[in-house]
Design a protein around this motif. Structure first.
Motif, PDB file in Angstrom:
ATOM      1  N   PHE A 287      -9.739  10.358  -1.999  1.00 65.41           N
ATOM      2  CA  PHE A 287     -10.297   9.881  -3.342  1.00 65.41           C
ATOM      3  C   PHE A 287      -9.661   9.851  -4.999  1.00 65.41           C
ATOM      4  O   PHE A 287      -8.965   8.864  -5.140  1.00 65.41           O
ATOM      5  CB  PHE A 287     -12.075  11.007  -3.530  1.00 65.41           C
ATOM      6  CG  PHE A 287     -13.008  10.644  -2.656  1.00 65.41           C
ATOM      7  CD1 PHE A 287     -13.982  10.338  -3.492  1.00 65.41           C
ATOM      8  CD2 PHE A 287     -12.441  11.504  -1.391  1.00 65.41           C
ATOM      9  CE1 PHE A 287     -15.061   9.679  -2.229  1.00 65.41           C
ATOM     10  CE2 PHE A 287     -14.034  11.519  -1.233  1.00 65.41           C
ATOM     11  CZ  PHE A 287     -14.947  10.810  -1.144  1.00 65.41           C
ATOM     12  N   ASP A 288      -8.574  10.575  -4.992  1.00 62.85           N
ATOM     13  CA  ASP A 288      -7.924  10.736  -5.696  1.00 62.85           C
ATOM     14  C   ASP A 288      -6.819   9.170  -5.653  1.00 62.85           C
ATOM     15  O   ASP A 288      -6.513   8.931  -6.275  1.00 62.85           O
ATOM     16  CB  ASP A 288      -6.529  12.075  -6.130  1.00 62.85           C
ATOM     17  CG  ASP A 288      -7.542  13.198  -5.918  1.00 62.85           C
ATOM     18  OD1 ASP A 288      -8.391  12.841  -6.883  1.00 62.85           O
ATOM     19  OD2 ASP A 288      -7.515  14.122  -5.319  1.00 62.85           O
ATOM     20  N   GLU A 289      -6.995   8.934  -4.027  1.00 61.43           N
ATOM     21  CA  GLU A 289      -5.636   7.917  -3.922  1.00 61.43           C
ATOM     22  C   GLU A 289      -6.767   6.862  -4.343  1.00 61.43           C
ATOM     23  O   GLU A 289      -5.700   6.219  -5.176  1.00 61.43           O
ATOM     24  CB  GLU A 289      -5.014   7.886  -2.806  1.00 61.43           C
ATOM     25  CG  GLU A 289      -4.781   6.677  -2.777  1.00 61.43           C
ATOM     26  CD  GLU A 289      -4.228   6.539  -0.899  1.00 61.43           C
ATOM     27  OE1 GLU A 289      -4.160   7.296  -0.578  1.00 61.43           O
ATOM     28  OE2 GLU A 289      -3.158   5.541  -0.564  1.00 61.43           O
ATOM     29  N   ILE A 290      -7.858   6.365  -4.003  1.00 62.27           N
ATOM     30  CA  ILE A 290      -8.804   5.562  -3.823  1.00 62.27           C
ATOM     31  C   ILE A 290      -8.970   4.942  -5.405  1.00 62.27           C
ATOM     32  O   ILE A 290      -8.908   3.912  -6.447  1.00 62.27           O
ATOM     33  CB  ILE A 290      -9.352   5.184  -3.115  1.00 62.27           C
ATOM     34  CG1 ILE A 290      -9.660   5.038  -1.995  1.00 62.27           C
ATOM     35  CG2 ILE A 290     -10.547   4.599  -3.670  1.00 62.27           C
ATOM     36  CD1 ILE A 290     -10.173   5.094  -0.637  1.00 62.27           C
ATOM     37  N   LEU A 291      -8.958   6.580  -6.212  1.00 60.77           N
ATOM     38  CA  LEU A 291      -9.573   5.937  -8.103  1.00 60.77           C
ATOM     39  C   LEU A 291      -8.288   5.706  -9.015  1.00 60.77           C
ATOM     40  O   LEU A 291      -9.075   5.663  -9.538  1.00 60.77           O
ATOM     41  CB  LEU A 291     -10.250   7.617  -8.445  1.00 60.77           C
ATOM     42  CG  LEU A 291     -11.524   7.889  -7.939  1.00 60.77           C
ATOM     43  CD1 LEU A 291     -12.437   8.892  -8.266  1.00 60.77           C
ATOM     44  CD2 LEU A 291     -12.808   6.769  -8.158  1.00 60.77           C
ATOM     45  N   LEU A 296      -5.525   1.787 -11.573  1.00 54.66           N
ATOM     46  CA  LEU A 296      -4.875   0.307 -11.864  1.00 54.66           C
ATOM     47  C   LEU A 296      -5.453  -0.969 -12.102  1.00 54.66           C
ATOM     48  O   LEU A 296      -4.945  -2.115 -13.205  1.00 54.66           O
ATOM     49  CB  LEU A 296      -3.440   0.362 -11.436  1.00 54.66           C
ATOM     50  CG  LEU A 296      -2.919   1.378 -11.181  1.00 54.66           C
ATOM     51  CD1 LEU A 296      -1.593   1.209  -9.716  1.00 54.66           C
ATOM     52  CD2 LEU A 296      -2.479   1.957 -12.214  1.00 54.66           C
ATOM     53  N   VAL A 297      -6.422  -1.885 -10.653  1.00 54.81           N
ATOM     54  CA  VAL A 297      -6.759  -2.899 -10.658  1.00 54.81           C
ATOM     55  C   VAL A 297      -7.564  -2.692 -12.416  1.00 54.81           C
ATOM     56  O   VAL A 297      -7.787  -4.091 -12.806  1.00 54.81           O
ATOM     57  CB  VAL A 297      -7.922  -3.139  -9.601  1.00 54.81           C
ATOM     58  CG1 VAL A 297      -8.505  -4.498  -9.817  1.00 54.81           C
ATOM     59  CG2 VAL A 297      -6.872  -3.215  -8.147  1.00 54.81           C
ATOM     60  N   ALA A 298      -9.019  -1.970 -12.545  1.00 53.31           N
ATOM     61  CA  ALA A 298      -9.904  -1.656 -13.166  1.00 53.31           C
ATOM     62  C   ALA A 298      -9.084  -2.483 -14.981  1.00 53.31           C
ATOM     63  O   ALA A 298      -9.549  -3.234 -16.144  1.00 53.31           O
ATOM     64  CB  ALA A 298     -10.821  -0.938 -13.554  1.00 53.31           C
ATOM     65  N   GLU A 299      -7.767  -1.771 -14.884  1.00 54.96           N
ATOM     66  CA  GLU A 299      -7.524  -1.669 -16.237  1.00 54.96           C
ATOM     67  C   GLU A 299      -6.641  -2.947 -16.418  1.00 54.96           C
ATOM     68  O   GLU A 299      -5.488  -3.077 -16.966  1.00 54.96           O
ATOM     69  CB  GLU A 299      -6.726  -0.465 -16.274  1.00 54.96           C
ATOM     70  CG  GLU A 299      -7.431   0.435 -16.850  1.00 54.96           C
ATOM     71  CD  GLU A 299      -7.374   1.829 -17.437  1.00 54.96           C
ATOM     72  OE1 GLU A 299      -5.492   1.680 -17.862  1.00 54.96           O
ATOM     73  OE2 GLU A 299      -7.937   2.916 -17.097  1.00 54.96           O
ATOM     74  N   GLY A 300      -6.224  -4.128 -15.572  1.00 46.29           N
ATOM     75  CA  GLY A 300      -5.388  -5.126 -15.899  1.00 46.29           C
ATOM     76  C   GLY A 300      -3.668  -5.037 -14.893  1.00 46.29           C
ATOM     77  O   GLY A 300      -2.890  -5.434 -15.959  1.00 46.29           O
ATOM     78  N   LEU A 301      -3.814  -3.054 -14.349  1.00 44.44           N
ATOM     79  CA  LEU A 301      -2.163  -2.834 -14.168  1.00 44.44           C
ATOM     80  C   LEU A 301      -1.849  -3.621 -12.894  1.00 44.44           C
ATOM     81  O   LEU A 301      -0.937  -3.289 -12.785  1.00 44.44           O
ATOM     82  CB  LEU A 301      -2.455  -1.057 -14.418  1.00 44.44           C
ATOM     83  CG  LEU A 301      -2.992  -0.814 -15.869  1.00 44.44           C
ATOM     84  CD1 LEU A 301      -2.754   0.660 -16.280  1.00 44.44           C
ATOM     85  CD2 LEU A 301      -1.920  -1.279 -17.202  1.00 44.44           C
ATOM     86  N   PHE A 302      -2.665  -4.307 -12.229  1.00 42.31           N
ATOM     87  CA  PHE A 302      -2.219  -4.103 -11.144  1.00 42.31           C
ATOM     88  C   PHE A 302      -2.772  -5.529 -10.294  1.00 42.31           C
ATOM     89  O   PHE A 302      -3.509  -6.139 -10.483  1.00 42.31           O
ATOM     90  CB  PHE A 302      -2.476  -3.321  -9.825  1.00 42.31           C
ATOM     91  CG  PHE A 302      -2.103  -3.492  -8.428  1.00 42.31           C
ATOM     92  CD1 PHE A 302      -0.701  -2.740  -8.604  1.00 42.31           C
ATOM     93  CD2 PHE A 302      -2.842  -4.177  -7.300  1.00 42.31           C
ATOM     94  CE1 PHE A 302       0.004  -2.749  -7.598  1.00 42.31           C
ATOM     95  CE2 PHE A 302      -1.673  -4.516  -6.298  1.00 42.31           C
ATOM     96  CZ  PHE A 302      -0.577  -3.851  -6.283  1.00 42.31           C
ATOM     97  N   TYR A 524     -11.729  -0.435  -4.891  1.00 43.49           N
ATOM     98  CA  TYR A 524     -10.347  -0.835  -5.776  1.00 43.49           C
ATOM     99  C   TYR A 524     -11.269  -1.738  -7.049  1.00 43.49           C
ATOM    100  O   TYR A 524     -11.289  -1.717  -8.102  1.00 43.49           O
ATOM    101  CB  TYR A 524      -8.972  -1.646  -5.562  1.00 43.49           C
ATOM    102  CG  TYR A 524      -8.383   0.011  -4.309  1.00 43.49           C
ATOM    103  CD1 TYR A 524      -8.992   0.735  -4.556  1.00 43.49           C
ATOM    104  CD2 TYR A 524      -7.273  -1.775  -3.172  1.00 43.49           C
ATOM    105  CE1 TYR A 524      -7.959   0.947  -3.263  1.00 43.49           C
ATOM    106  CE2 TYR A 524      -7.035  -0.333  -2.516  1.00 43.49           C
ATOM    107  CZ  TYR A 524      -7.117   1.016  -2.668  1.00 43.49           C
ATOM    108  OH  TYR A 524      -6.322   1.841  -1.443  1.00 43.49           O
ATOM    109  N   PHE A 525     -12.125  -2.332  -6.590  1.00 42.36           N
ATOM    110  CA  PHE A 525     -12.966  -3.915  -7.546  1.00 42.36           C
ATOM    111  C   PHE A 525     -13.986  -2.657  -7.453  1.00 42.36           C
ATOM    112  O   PHE A 525     -14.867  -3.597  -8.450  1.00 42.36           O
ATOM    113  CB  PHE A 525     -12.824  -5.089  -6.402  1.00 42.36           C
ATOM    114  CG  PHE A 525     -11.748  -5.652  -6.506  1.00 42.36           C
ATOM    115  CD1 PHE A 525     -10.722  -6.234  -7.840  1.00 42.36           C
ATOM    116  CD2 PHE A 525     -10.984  -5.226  -5.050  1.00 42.36           C
ATOM    117  CE1 PHE A 525     -10.126  -7.099  -7.322  1.00 42.36           C
ATOM    118  CE2 PHE A 525      -9.510  -6.275  -5.118  1.00 42.36           C
ATOM    119  CZ  PHE A 525      -8.811  -6.791  -6.233  1.00 42.36           C
ATOM    120  N   ALA A 526     -15.051  -2.158  -7.594  1.00 40.60           N
ATOM    121  CA  ALA A 526     -15.995  -0.617  -7.569  1.00 40.60           C
ATOM    122  C   ALA A 526     -15.768  -1.339  -9.478  1.00 40.60           C
ATOM    123  O   ALA A 526     -15.387  -0.776 -10.190  1.00 40.60           O
ATOM    124  CB  ALA A 526     -16.137   0.413  -7.158  1.00 40.60           C
ATOM    125  N   SER A 527     -17.057  -1.834  -9.578  1.00 45.31           N
ATOM    126  CA  SER A 527     -17.287  -1.451 -11.287  1.00 45.31           C
ATOM    127  C   SER A 527     -17.105   0.265 -12.181  1.00 45.31           C
ATOM    128  O   SER A 527     -17.338  -0.030 -13.155  1.00 45.31           O
ATOM    129  CB  SER A 527     -18.611  -2.253 -11.844  1.00 45.31           C
ATOM    130  OG  SER A 527     -20.107  -1.771 -11.483  1.00 45.31           O
TER     131      SER A 527
END
Length: 568
Positions: A287-291, A296-302, A524-527
């Motif tokens: 869970f820690d890894e996926i969150l 990173l994806v949600a904040e436009g960092l990846f 990763y792409f969850a809202s």
């Protein structure tokens, strides 16, 4: 009269020489195309004809190791001289599994010897060869090895003990030896550390006031990426950089999440309270890894494309320094950047950062003592016995000290010299090796290496590649000593217990890697974080419904039965 007699004698000699030449040519033609139906005794009864061994390299893409001429090159000529054998090699150009299945299903394998891409564990090729061996379609080699292949048998020294127990001498083989592994490390130091870690564009790092050692936790990477996003950094084309990305198919963003990895080798998480193992996908760290990645994806960092981008697109981005940070191994990028980005923008050099400790406080990784899987070769059961013996003799020669040096360095005094007990390839051949023409023109550093059981790179030769020891790579040395040093561990891998589980096929299907990848990337792409957790919970329930709890119980019971060190 005397003159006439002289002319007559000359005429007779010409006829005899012509006849002799024709016979000789016919004999040679027969020898190199010989299928050995007539044995290996020549016309004069004293000299043996070459025996041609038809080899199939069942490794898609292996033709890149092919010499220009299999009958006439430095290595082939020496093998012929020493053993009387010619290895006539054909190369696969399509799926290895499909080729193996086609060969065995036909019931008439058209080759005397086959090299396979990988042997061990649950790989598809392994299953095909194991099944064929158990059905009598592969020749048992133990007697031939005892008589003609003592050098070949050294493979045991480079194999992990559970690899020997579960794959080389697995119970399905009923005491026979069917498959011979190769490319094994002769000693632990011959295991290559590929230098997997996080690499950062040096100019951006310095502009933001960061140092390589500041990256000591995955959360530090997050802090750095936020600063990159807030900055005004450009790639070589003057376009905005993306804070983080990767190479093809997301390889290898796992380097960014290292703080959430346990460092266990077999896909299990061990509860420190109970010392019992569960599949790591159900462990708390997942869970820690996926969150972390979702953040990173949600904040436009990846780069969201990086998870599935192809090799061409990935290289286009890396060639212009598009990413400020990525994870990969050292050698994949080393020459690529030299020939692309660094030509005009050496200031955009990517440097290794860390060390980043894993969840148990360890830097670097664990490497099993001995290889736990490897490429391999076998001889089809319908190969003529004399040809099989010839093949074993030739391969046994290649596994001698002289044979190994021949395949990797060539002929002493011509291609290399021994200096202080180490082979030193001559400069012109080192250059040919760098250009990629050495294997083509001479056979050295080419396909013949694939028949050698143990590779004594560092333990005997002092280098992985000819010429490497004379040009120390300080960056690589820094990586493998300070950032990701390997710890050699000895023990029995818990993943082998599945071989005795009565629902082995169901569990293998349940743990399908592609499905797990789909679930993770959906998360990763969850809202929201809650939605991401819900997706992973759904996957964990899928595992439970499929019987993962019973499997985990079995694993722990089997581990309790053994006295040796169990590697989870």
């Amino acid at each position: 009269m005397k003159r006439n007699m002289k002319e007559f004698i000359c005429l007779v000699m010409v006829v005899l020489l012509t006849f002799s030449t024709l016979v000789s040519c016919k004999s040679k033609e027969t020898s190199v195309t010989n299928d050995n139906e007539e044995g290996n005794v020549t016309d004069n009864g004293n000299e043996k004809e070459p025996i041609v061994v038809k080899v199939f390299s069942c490794w898609n893409g292996s033709s890149g190791n092919a010499p220009r001429d299999h009958y006439d090159n430095v290595v082939a000529n020496k093998i012929l001289e020493e053993t009387g054998v010619i290895l006539d090699i054909e190369y696969a150009t399509s799926s290895e599994c499909e080729n193996l299945n086609m060969m065995f299903s036909s019931g008439d394998v058209p080759y005397d010897l086959v090299t396979a891409p990988y042997w061990g564990g649950n790989g598809g090729e392994t299953a095909v060869i194991k099944r064929a061996s158990s059905q009598g379609m592969v020749m048992p080699l133990e007697d031939l090895l005892d008589e003609y292949g003592t050098n070949i048998k050294e493979f045991e020294q480079g194999s992990a003990k559970d690899f020997l127990e579960n794959d080389i001498y697995c119970k399905e083989f009923d005491g026979h030896t069917y498959v011979i592994p190769y490319q094994l490390p002769a000693k632990p130091e011959d295991n290559k550390n590929w230098g997997y870690c996080v690499y950062v564009r040096k100019d951006i790092m310095e502009d933001l006031g960061w140092k390589p050692e500041d990256f000591d936790h995955s959360e530090k990477i997050y802090e750095f990426l936020k600063e990159v996003k807030a900055g005004d950094f450009k790639d070589a084309n003057g376009n905005p950089v993306i804070p983080a990305g990767n190479w093809h198919n997301g390889w290898d963003y796992n380097q960014l999440t290292r703080s959430y990895h346990t460092g266990y080798m077999c896909g299990f998480w061990v509860d420190p309270e109970t010392d019992k193992a569960i599949v790591d996908r159900r462990g708390p760290l997942v869970f820690d890894e996926i969150l972390f990645m979702r953040k990173l994806v949600a904040e436009g960092l990846f780069d969201p494309e990086a998870f599935r981008q192809n090799d061409t697109i990935a290289k286009e981005k890396h060639a212009v320094g598009k990413y400020a940070l990525h994870g990969v191994h050292y050698f994949h990028q080393k020459d690529f950047y030299k020939n692309t980005l660094y030509k005009d923008h050496p200031e955009m050099e990517y440097v290794p950062v860390g060390p980043i400790k894993n969840s148990r406080g360890q830097i670097g990784g664990n490497a099993l003592k001995g290889r736990a899987g490897s490429p391999a070769w076998f001889i089809p059961a319908d190969t003529d016995k004399e040809t099989a013996i010839a093949a074993i003799k030739a391969i046994n020669y290649l596994n001698s000290t002289e044979g190994k040096l021949l395949a990797f360095y060539g002929v002493e005094g011509e291609h290399y010299d021994m200096v202080d007990g180490k082979p030193k390839m001559r400069k012109e051949y080192i250059e040919m090796n760098k250009e990629g023409t050495l294997k083509t023109e001479t056979g050295i550093q080419g396909e013949y290496r694939e028949f050698i059981s143990l590779y004594p790179y560092m333990s005997e030769w002092g280098e992985f590649t000819p010429g490497e020891s004379e040009i120390p790579d300080k960056t690589y040395e820094h990586i493998i000593k300070d950032i990701v040093p390997d710890t050699i561990v000895d023990g029995y891998r818990a993943s082998n217990f599945i071989n005795d589980y009565d629902k082995k096929d169901e569990i293998n299907e349940l743990l399908n890697g592609d499905l797990w990848r789909d679930y993770r990337e959906r998360a990763y792409f969850a809202s929201t974080e809650e939605e991401a957790k819900k997706i992973i919970d759904e996957y964990c329930q899928y595992l439970i419904d499929g019987g993962i709890l019973e499997y985990e119980e079995f694993i722990n019971e089997e581990a309790d039965k053994r006295d040796d060190n169990i590697l989870f």
